[in-house]
Design an enzyme around this catalytic site. Sequence first.
Site, PDB file in Angstrom:
ATOM      1  N   GLU A   1       5.964  -9.236   5.044  1.00  0.00           N
ATOM      2  CA  GLU A   1       7.086  -9.532   5.453  1.00  0.00           C
ATOM      3  C   GLU A   1       7.914 -10.115   5.904  1.00  0.00           C
ATOM      4  OE1 GLU A   1      10.392  -7.112   6.971  1.00  0.00           O
ATOM      5  OE2 GLU A   1       8.940  -8.059   8.300  1.00  0.00           O
TER       6      GLU A   1
ATOM      7  N   ASP B   1       1.479  -9.347   9.158  1.00  0.00           N
ATOM      8  CA  ASP B   1       1.667 -10.837   9.462  1.00  0.00           C
ATOM      9  C   ASP B   1       2.614 -10.408  10.834  1.00  0.00           C
ATOM     10  OD1 ASP B   1       3.896  -9.202   7.906  1.00  0.00           O
ATOM     11  OD2 ASP B   1       4.838 -11.416   7.173  1.00  0.00           O
TER      12      ASP B   1
END
Length: 385
Positions: A140, A74
């Site tokens: 994250e 991400d």
Amino acid sequence: MTSDSLSIARDLLRCPSVTPADAGALGVLERHLGAAGFEINRLTFSEPGWPDTDNLYARIGTEGPHLTFAGHTDVVPAGDPLAWSHDAFAGDVKDGVLYGRGAVDMKGAIACAVAATLAYLADNGGKPKGSISFLITGDEEGPAINGTPKLLQWAAARGEKFDHCVLGEPSNVEELGDCIKLGRRGSLSGTLTVEGVQGHVAYPHRAANPVPDIAALVAALSSEPLDHGSAHFQASNLEFVTIDVGNPAWNVIPAQAKARFNIRYNDCHTEESLKALVEARMAKACGNRIKAHIVWEPSNASVFITKPGPFTDMVVTAIEQVTGRKPDLNTGGGTSDARFIAHYCPVLEFGLVGQTMHQIDERTPVADLERLTQIYRNVLDRYFA
Ligand SMILES: [Zn+2]
């Protein structure tokens, strides 16, 4: 399907995987690792109140030693698209530089780890002399609720044991090879409350003013050092970030005053010992006159350190051999998923150069992708030698 680091990185960058979207990013890894014989697990984790997030765990080999490459696919949002000199999700290369959101944080490093692993397997009959895995999350940059912590719990529940982990966060400051991160300080927050007695400012003997008292406590807790640093860490620091009374009146002594603080702490402390130390100092400053207490925020960022030893030495040698630089072993900076992984195995962070992470025109020289791939390959050769 070309499997050099640049083409994998470009495929990843073309997936607009802004947390919590996956946008096909994990599928890119699944295709490459699956074709090389990895057992692939795609895992979607849920938690009421938080967006579902996709994760991937892939492993080849059944024996130890087991080296895992961790990371996140991400990315943070691109920001103003017009401010970028190249589309943030196009994977453009111009003058030997790859542009895109996630180029250094951290799709580029994941692409290097995959390319290095595929090359290692191709040169070793398709099997490692142990196990290699990829522990990749899509959560994250967001709340990290449905990401690495749950992935690690899931892996532990099925009996996965990791011997060492390389997390490809952009650890380098100026040049590839200048820094490995071996740990991070912990973070702990609290609210200090002083209880007074409300009253008329003209009759202070009938009131107890918490304002000078909280000022005295803030001064006392701020002035005394928590420690003087340790072998691998700078000194801990406690910082008050706000003092709040919220009293709109000129003629009222308020009933209560609050102050919030955050502590960044090193391995001289645990969360519990630190709380005890701060509370003891507060009690001393209060004497038997001031009424005060601290409410601590829950923390999932405790201090950790991977002590230098054979594993870190091996990675240092691999970096030196490719870049000619001896990396600094560092524990600075903010938190990363390494804080969760450290509960399961020794972890170090080494990836690309962090200068443009989260910025407009995030980018990396293609030459750095090639050299980081060589470094990871060198690590694999040494690890399984
Ligand atoms: Zn990152």
